[in-house]
Motif scaffolding. Sequence first.
Motif, PDB file in Angstrom:
ATOM      1  N   ARG A  44      62.335   1.830  49.440  1.00  0.00           N
ATOM      2  CA  ARG A  44      60.796   1.600  48.846  1.00  0.00           C
ATOM      3  C   ARG A  44      60.742   0.602  47.995  1.00  0.00           C
ATOM      4  O   ARG A  44      61.510  -0.586  47.541  1.00  0.00           O
ATOM      5  CB  ARG A  44      60.920   2.815  48.198  1.00  0.00           C
ATOM      6  N   TYR A  48      55.595   0.720  40.899  1.00  0.00           N
ATOM      7  CA  TYR A  48      54.329   0.447  39.746  1.00  0.00           C
ATOM      8  C   TYR A  48      53.970   1.686  39.053  1.00  0.00           C
ATOM      9  O   TYR A  48      53.801   2.225  39.992  1.00  0.00           O
ATOM     10  CB  TYR A  48      53.095  -0.437  40.460  1.00  0.00           C
ATOM     11  N   TYR A  50      50.229   4.006  37.052  1.00  0.00           N
ATOM     12  CA  TYR A  50      48.810   4.241  36.810  1.00  0.00           C
ATOM     13  C   TYR A  50      48.941   5.023  35.489  1.00  0.00           C
ATOM     14  O   TYR A  50      50.307   4.946  34.461  1.00  0.00           O
ATOM     15  CB  TYR A  50      48.935   5.297  38.352  1.00  0.00           C
TER      16      TYR A  50
ATOM     17  N   PHE B  66      52.569   7.085  56.744  1.00  0.00           N
ATOM     18  CA  PHE B  66      54.614   7.021  56.385  1.00  0.00           C
ATOM     19  C   PHE B  66      54.909   5.549  55.636  1.00  0.00           C
ATOM     20  O   PHE B  66      55.407   5.903  55.061  1.00  0.00           O
ATOM     21  CB  PHE B  66      55.105   6.885  58.146  1.00  0.00           C
ATOM     22  N   ASN B  69      53.961   6.130  52.376  1.00  0.00           N
ATOM     23  CA  ASN B  69      54.789   7.384  51.598  1.00  0.00           C
ATOM     24  C   ASN B  69      56.007   6.724  51.210  1.00  0.00           C
ATOM     25  O   ASN B  69      57.087   6.994  50.946  1.00  0.00           O
ATOM     26  CB  ASN B  69      54.818   8.917  52.336  1.00  0.00           C
ATOM     27  N   VAL B  70      56.336   6.556  52.640  1.00  0.00           N
ATOM     28  CA  VAL B  70      57.769   6.289  52.079  1.00  0.00           C
ATOM     29  C   VAL B  70      58.544   5.108  52.175  1.00  0.00           C
ATOM     30  O   VAL B  70      59.376   4.539  51.130  1.00  0.00           O
ATOM     31  CB  VAL B  70      59.165   5.941  53.821  1.00  0.00           C
ATOM     32  N   PHE B  71      58.092   3.332  51.942  1.00  0.00           N
ATOM     33  CA  PHE B  71      57.609   2.396  51.836  1.00  0.00           C
ATOM     34  C   PHE B  71      57.181   1.700  50.300  1.00  0.00           C
ATOM     35  O   PHE B  71      57.693   1.204  49.982  1.00  0.00           O
ATOM     36  CB  PHE B  71      57.970   1.290  52.996  1.00  0.00           C
ATOM     37  N   VAL B  72      55.798   2.091  50.118  1.00  0.00           N
ATOM     38  CA  VAL B  72      55.431   1.696  49.286  1.00  0.00           C
ATOM     39  C   VAL B  72      55.790   2.678  47.971  1.00  0.00           C
ATOM     40  O   VAL B  72      55.959   2.143  46.681  1.00  0.00           O
ATOM     41  CB  VAL B  72      53.575   1.592  49.733  1.00  0.00           C
ATOM     42  N   GLY B  73      55.499   4.403  47.620  1.00  0.00           N
ATOM     43  CA  GLY B  73      55.689   4.704  47.297  1.00  0.00           C
ATOM     44  C   GLY B  73      54.920   5.027  46.005  1.00  0.00           C
ATOM     45  O   GLY B  73      54.256   4.294  46.135  1.00  0.00           O
ATOM     46  N   GLN B  74      54.292   6.492  45.358  1.00  0.00           N
ATOM     47  CA  GLN B  74      53.558   6.853  44.370  1.00  0.00           C
ATOM     48  C   GLN B  74      53.765   5.639  43.251  1.00  0.00           C
ATOM     49  O   GLN B  74      55.243   5.478  42.719  1.00  0.00           O
ATOM     50  CB  GLN B  74      53.092   8.770  44.399  1.00  0.00           C
ATOM     51  N   ALA B  75      52.897   6.295  42.740  1.00  0.00           N
ATOM     52  CA  ALA B  75      52.860   4.894  41.082  1.00  0.00           C
ATOM     53  C   ALA B  75      53.815   6.263  40.222  1.00  0.00           C
ATOM     54  O   ALA B  75      53.627   7.645  40.473  1.00  0.00           O
ATOM     55  CB  ALA B  75      51.891   4.794  40.763  1.00  0.00           C
ATOM     56  N   THR B  76      54.260   5.217  39.007  1.00  0.00           N
ATOM     57  CA  THR B  76      54.659   6.140  37.808  1.00  0.00           C
ATOM     58  C   THR B  76      53.854   5.897  36.650  1.00  0.00           C
ATOM     59  O   THR B  76      53.266   4.926  36.519  1.00  0.00           O
ATOM     60  CB  THR B  76      56.310   5.745  37.174  1.00  0.00           C
ATOM     61  N   LYS B  93      47.245   8.488  41.114  1.00  0.00           N
ATOM     62  CA  LYS B  93      49.050   7.975  41.865  1.00  0.00           C
ATOM     63  C   LYS B  93      48.627   7.588  43.191  1.00  0.00           C
ATOM     64  O   LYS B  93      50.158   6.476  43.421  1.00  0.00           O
ATOM     65  CB  LYS B  93      49.281   9.210  41.875  1.00  0.00           C
ATOM     66  N   HIS B  94      48.528   7.721  44.029  1.00  0.00           N
ATOM     67  CA  HIS B  94      49.494   7.483  45.522  1.00  0.00           C
ATOM     68  C   HIS B  94      48.366   6.918  46.179  1.00  0.00           C
ATOM     69  O   HIS B  94      46.987   6.186  45.320  1.00  0.00           O
ATOM     70  CB  HIS B  94      48.611   8.830  46.568  1.00  0.00           C
ATOM     71  N   PRO B  95      49.324   5.300  46.443  1.00  0.00           N
ATOM     72  CA  PRO B  95      48.268   4.018  47.060  1.00  0.00           C
ATOM     73  C   PRO B  95      47.429   4.512  48.224  1.00  0.00           C
ATOM     74  O   PRO B  95      46.746   3.717  48.392  1.00  0.00           O
ATOM     75  CB  PRO B  95      49.758   4.011  47.825  1.00  0.00           C
ATOM     76  N   ARG B  98      45.133   5.148  45.660  1.00  0.00           N
ATOM     77  CA  ARG B  98      44.338   3.463  45.127  1.00  0.00           C
ATOM     78  C   ARG B  98      43.190   2.655  45.905  1.00  0.00           C
ATOM     79  O   ARG B  98      42.764   1.423  45.832  1.00  0.00           O
ATOM     80  CB  ARG B  98      45.585   2.653  44.912  1.00  0.00           C
TER      81      ARG B  98
END
Lengths: 189, 174
Positions: A44, A48, A50, B66, B69-76, B93-95, B98
């Motif tokens: 991963r 980043y 939000y 895929f 969700n797997v390599f980029v991931g959702q934001a914090t 939140k979701h790439p 965005r």
Amino acid sequence: MPEPTPEEYVRGLNKWSDIGYTTLDTLYLRPVRWFHRNFVERFRGPAYPYYHRKFSPVKTIDECEIEDQVCFYEAEMAFLRDRRIDTMIIEILQDRLSRCVVHEGRIDALDKCAKEKDDLFESHANWYQKYGEMGAPHSCIDAYMKQKHHMIWMRRHPEVDLKGWAVERESERKTKDYIKSIPMPMEFR
Amino acid sequence: MVLFSKFRPLLQTVLKPSEQLQTIVKRWSSGRNMKVMITEFHERKFFDMFHYYFLIGLVPTFCVVFYANVFVGQATLTEIPEGYEPRHWEYYKHPLRRFMARYVVQPFDERYEISLHTIYARVMRDKMKALERKVRRLEHARGDAKGWFYRPVVDHLTELEQKQAAERSEGYSA
């Protein structure tokens, strides 16, 4: 976080729920967790951020000038946002009550979930007092007028129980009496 | 998808055409019968369409989702730092969401500001029109202003009428 996290599953209470949980576990939870640990966490990208949207405070409907349509629109949007927030608060409280009932059981919930029930009852009453029974569609001006009329009515009738706590307590007592009146052995109640 | 070719023999065993449907054409020599079979047209068409939408539609979509969700991931979720104005896509939140907010969809605040502007413009337009109507009404009623319709002509009769109307409003003397 304000909401509690779900607890670990306890094996050994019920054979069938054990079998069900084991199937779900092997079919879905274990593969997903394995994949997440071995691939996703390794590859991963960087984390980043939000943010939550912040709405600047605007004039409410009672502070707007006469015939100021822009001010009316902003006040209306603020009113709708606040109503949505209050609705979500009610949803959270409802969720808490249902979790409490599921945890305790239908009969014990009458005694042990009284706080959650009272919170939900109060929030329902407040929501109805603020936003309820104005007809669809309605605007922030209708809500403002409702508040005004409600305050006038309260001033004229100070002795009235508006939220209906007496009725609620009465119905609770009746439910408990009915359950007690059913002849049943103690271990089933 | 790979086992689609096995469907047809199963279909033939289940829905076997009855013996009565097998026509025997007399022109042909004995032993040669025309076998009446179930049509393959619908199967071929279905498989064709399935492969088309799967390869051109689902496979790229699945790969993109895929990856996101797997390599980029959702934001914090983080607090907004002091003195920083987040861009309008940084509220999601979701790439993929965005991405849509950044390149595809109209921003949330822009819609709000446009509504405010339209209301303001409408109000200004209505006020200007009302003012024009009032001016025209007064000009017509009083008839004493040099409007765009003015012609510099001395109208003695009108002046006389106005003088007599003033005298009448003052009142008659005995």
